[in-house]
Design an enzyme around this catalytic site. Structure first.
Site, PDB file in Angstrom:
ATOM      1  CG  ASP A  45      -1.854   1.186   1.222  1.00  0.00           C
ATOM      2  OD1 ASP A  45      -2.794   1.153   0.398  1.00  0.00           O
ATOM      3  OD2 ASP A  45      -1.636   2.164   1.973  1.00  0.00           O
ATOM      4  CE1 TYR A  50       0.635   7.830   3.053  1.00  0.00           C
ATOM      5  CE2 TYR A  50       1.090   5.600   2.323  1.00  0.00           C
ATOM      6  CZ  TYR A  50       0.230   6.525   2.886  1.00  0.00           C
ATOM      7  OH  TYR A  50      -1.019   6.127   3.298  1.00  0.00           O
ATOM      8  CE  LYS A  75      -3.639   4.776   0.401  1.00  0.00           C
ATOM      9  NZ  LYS A  75      -2.272   4.596   0.897  1.00  0.00           N
ATOM     10  CG  HIS A 106      -4.193   9.872   0.325  1.00  0.00           C
ATOM     11  ND1 HIS A 106      -2.830   9.833   0.192  1.00  0.00           N
ATOM     12  CD2 HIS A 106      -4.456   9.430   1.570  1.00  0.00           C
ATOM     13  CE1 HIS A 106      -2.296   9.368   1.321  1.00  0.00           C
ATOM     14  NE2 HIS A 106      -3.264   9.118   2.169  1.00  0.00           N
TER      15      HIS A 106
HETATM   16  N1  LIG Z   1      -5.550   6.217   3.356  1.00  0.00           N
HETATM   17  C1  LIG Z   1      -5.057   6.899   4.356  1.00  0.00           C
HETATM   18  O1  LIG Z   1      -5.383   8.090   4.572  1.00  0.00           O
HETATM   19  C2  LIG Z   1      -4.118   6.239   5.295  1.00  0.00           C
HETATM   20  C3  LIG Z   1      -3.877   6.797   6.560  1.00  0.00           C
HETATM   21  C4  LIG Z   1      -3.031   6.112   7.430  1.00  0.00           C
HETATM   22  C5  LIG Z   1      -2.426   4.921   7.013  1.00  0.00           C
HETATM   23  N2  LIG Z   1      -2.652   4.427   5.760  1.00  0.00           N
HETATM   24  C6  LIG Z   1      -2.016   3.167   5.294  1.00  0.00           C
HETATM   25  O2  LIG Z   1      -2.206   2.155   6.283  1.00  0.00           O
HETATM   26  C7  LIG Z   1      -0.924   1.697   6.727  1.00  0.00           C
HETATM   27  C8  LIG Z   1      -0.991   1.274   8.180  1.00  0.00           C
HETATM   28  O3  LIG Z   1      -1.349   2.330   9.031  1.00  0.00           O
HETATM   29  P1  LIG Z   1      -0.324   3.034  10.038  1.00  0.00           P
HETATM   30  O4  LIG Z   1       1.022   3.023   9.436  1.00  0.00           O
HETATM   31  O5  LIG Z   1      -0.938   4.340  10.423  1.00  0.00           O
HETATM   32  O6  LIG Z   1      -0.390   2.160  11.353  1.00  0.00           O
HETATM   33  P2  LIG Z   1      -0.370   0.639  11.816  1.00  0.00           P
HETATM   34  O7  LIG Z   1      -0.031  -0.280  10.718  1.00  0.00           O
HETATM   35  O8  LIG Z   1      -1.619   0.439  12.576  1.00  0.00           O
HETATM   36  O9  LIG Z   1       0.809   0.686  12.894  1.00  0.00           O
HETATM   37  C9  LIG Z   1       2.134   0.931  12.517  1.00  0.00           C
HETATM   38  C10 LIG Z   1       2.955   1.091  13.796  1.00  0.00           C
HETATM   39  O10 LIG Z   1       2.928  -0.109  14.557  1.00  0.00           O
HETATM   40  C11 LIG Z   1       4.234  -0.636  14.689  1.00  0.00           C
HETATM   41  N3  LIG Z   1       4.089  -2.085  14.563  1.00  0.00           N
HETATM   42  C12 LIG Z   1       3.891  -2.813  13.443  1.00  0.00           C
HETATM   43  N4  LIG Z   1       3.729  -4.106  13.712  1.00  0.00           N
HETATM   44  C13 LIG Z   1       3.819  -4.235  15.048  1.00  0.00           C
HETATM   45  C14 LIG Z   1       3.736  -5.336  15.935  1.00  0.00           C
HETATM   46  N5  LIG Z   1       3.521  -6.574  15.493  1.00  0.00           N
HETATM   47  N6  LIG Z   1       3.886  -5.094  17.266  1.00  0.00           N
HETATM   48  C15 LIG Z   1       4.112  -3.848  17.730  1.00  0.00           C
HETATM   49  N7  LIG Z   1       4.197  -2.757  16.928  1.00  0.00           N
HETATM   50  C16 LIG Z   1       4.041  -2.944  15.602  1.00  0.00           C
HETATM   51  C17 LIG Z   1       5.058   0.014  13.617  1.00  0.00           C
HETATM   52  O11 LIG Z   1       6.401   0.182  13.997  1.00  0.00           O
HETATM   53  P3  LIG Z   1       7.629  -0.570  13.233  1.00  0.00           P
HETATM   54  O12 LIG Z   1       7.660  -0.095  11.836  1.00  0.00           O
HETATM   55  O13 LIG Z   1       8.823  -0.145  14.031  1.00  0.00           O
HETATM   56  O14 LIG Z   1       7.338  -2.051  13.371  1.00  0.00           O
HETATM   57  C18 LIG Z   1       4.388   1.394  13.507  1.00  0.00           C
HETATM   58  O15 LIG Z   1       4.867   2.268  14.488  1.00  0.00           O
HETATM   59  C19 LIG Z   1      -0.023   2.897   6.446  1.00  0.00           C
HETATM   60  O16 LIG Z   1       1.351   2.560   6.505  1.00  0.00           O
HETATM   61  C20 LIG Z   1      -0.517   3.317   5.099  1.00  0.00           C
HETATM   62  O17 LIG Z   1      -0.033   2.456   4.086  1.00  0.00           O
HETATM   63  C21 LIG Z   1      -3.496   5.072   4.907  1.00  0.00           C
END
Ligand SMILES: NC(=O)c1ccc[n+]([C@@H]2O[C@H](COP(=O)([O-])OP(=O)(O)OC[C@H]3O[C@@H](n4cnc5c(N)ncnc54)[C@H](OP(=O)(O)O)[C@@H]3O)[C@@H](O)[C@H]2O)c1
Length: 307
Positions: A45, A50, A75, A106
């Protein structure tokens, strides 16, 4: 490993687990993508905003996995709503590919394309410089055009409430294939998810773990279930969404967590019981409702529990 697929209304299938790349630093993301693909992920994704799509492309190539075997989403950013193909072309060039599997709007918030910043233009009072004369339905027409040209295989939305989806549907020729939303234990948006499914739009969960410094990883209810089912709390958070036929996009740049999230999500998918699901479904309503991603757009997007 990547065999868990969900069908899209475009006729394509999307792997239900994708690697998130937001806030993955350019010097880390290529390796993260390469490892993810080695470990069995087949869905990445991405987003123009980004700022790391070049490195994502490097990771894709370094993995040796053929392009045709990887589902890539990107996006359209807000300053490009009047120029869908231009934003898409930049993404394609950065990733080093000639098509996307899925292209999303997005945020349903057009921003001034000629403002004081290409990413988040601001007005003198500090508020976001929105392109108020542009209709989101015309952005969707631009999305339909790049679909027709074959530059993307499916098109969809992100951060669209029921109100916004309904507005877009009034003139859409193509029903959006997906809507990527903040969905997790503390923000399950049950009503919106049911609405999307009724329209044949696949919900995708962003921030499925609760994003950075997440309190979800210490949630007592999820942790108790994890202990009972011999899983990690993170597995329960991910498996819970998978069981609801929601695409999950956990982000990590840590090799061990990248692998653990894939294996753990699939294990939790199998081990969670119907009773566990009912308990998890009620966590937010029982006082823990919380959103983590609320940019100050300055307009009402039509979401419940915003702010
Ligand atoms: N469409 C939109 O507007 C939008 C908005 C937000 C996000 N997104 C997409 O969704 C993806 C995921 O969302 P997100 O990045 O906000 O948050 P997330 O995936 O919920 O959480 C990521 C965080 O959790 C940590 N983490 C990952 N696996 C873990 C585990 N097993 N145990 C403990 N900590 C863990 C990561 O750190 P480490 O990297 O150090 O493991 C990072 O700090 C984004 O990367 C993006 O691609 C889209």
């Amino acid at each position: 490993m990547s065999s868990h697929l969900i069908e899209l209304n475009s006729g394509e299938s999307i792997p239900a687990i994708g690697l998130g790349t937001w806030r993955s630093k350019p010097h880390e993301v290529a390796r993260a993508v390469e490892i993810a693909l080695e470990k069995g992920y087949r869905h990445i994704d991405c987003a123009w905003a980004y700022g790391n799509e070049k490195e994502v492309g490097e990771g894709l190539r370094a993995s040796g996995v053929p392009r045709s075997e990887v589902f890539i989403t990107s996006k359209l950013w807000g300053t490009y709503h009047r120029r869908v193909e231009e934003c898409l072309n930049e993404t394609l060039a950065n990733l080093g590919t000639d098509y996307l599997d899925l292209y999303l709007i997005h945020w349903p918030v057009p921003m001034n394309p000629n403002g004081n910043d290409p990413m988040i233009p601001k007005r003198p009072d500090g508020s976001r410089d929105l392109d108020e004369s542009w209709d989101i339905r015309d952005t969707w027409k631009g999305m339909e055009e790049v679909l027709k040209k074959g530059k993307v295989k499916s098109i969809g939305l992100s951060n669209c409430s029921e109100m916004m989806v309904e507005k877009i549907l009034t003139t859409a020729n193509v029903i959006p294939a997906a809507n990527q939303l903040e969905l997790h234990l503390y923000n399950p948006q049950h009503k919106l998810v049911a609405y999307l499914k009724s329209k044949g739009i696949v919900p995708q969960a962003y921030s499925p773990l609760g994003s950075m410094n997440s309190p979800l990883l210490q949630d007592e209810v999820a942790t108790n279930i994890a202990n009972t089912r011999q899983l990690k709390t993170s597995d329960v958070l991910l498996g819970y969404l998978l069981r609801k036929d929601i695409v999950i996009l956990p982000k990590s740049t840590n090799p061990a967590r990248i692998e653990a999230n894939l294996i753990g999500a699939l294990e939790a998918y199998k081990r969670l019981t119907a009773e566990d699901m009912v308990v998890l479904d009620n966590v937010a309503a029982n006082g823990k409702q919380k959103r983590f991603i609320m940019p100050p757009w300055g307009i009402d997007l039509g979401f419940e529990n915003w702010g």
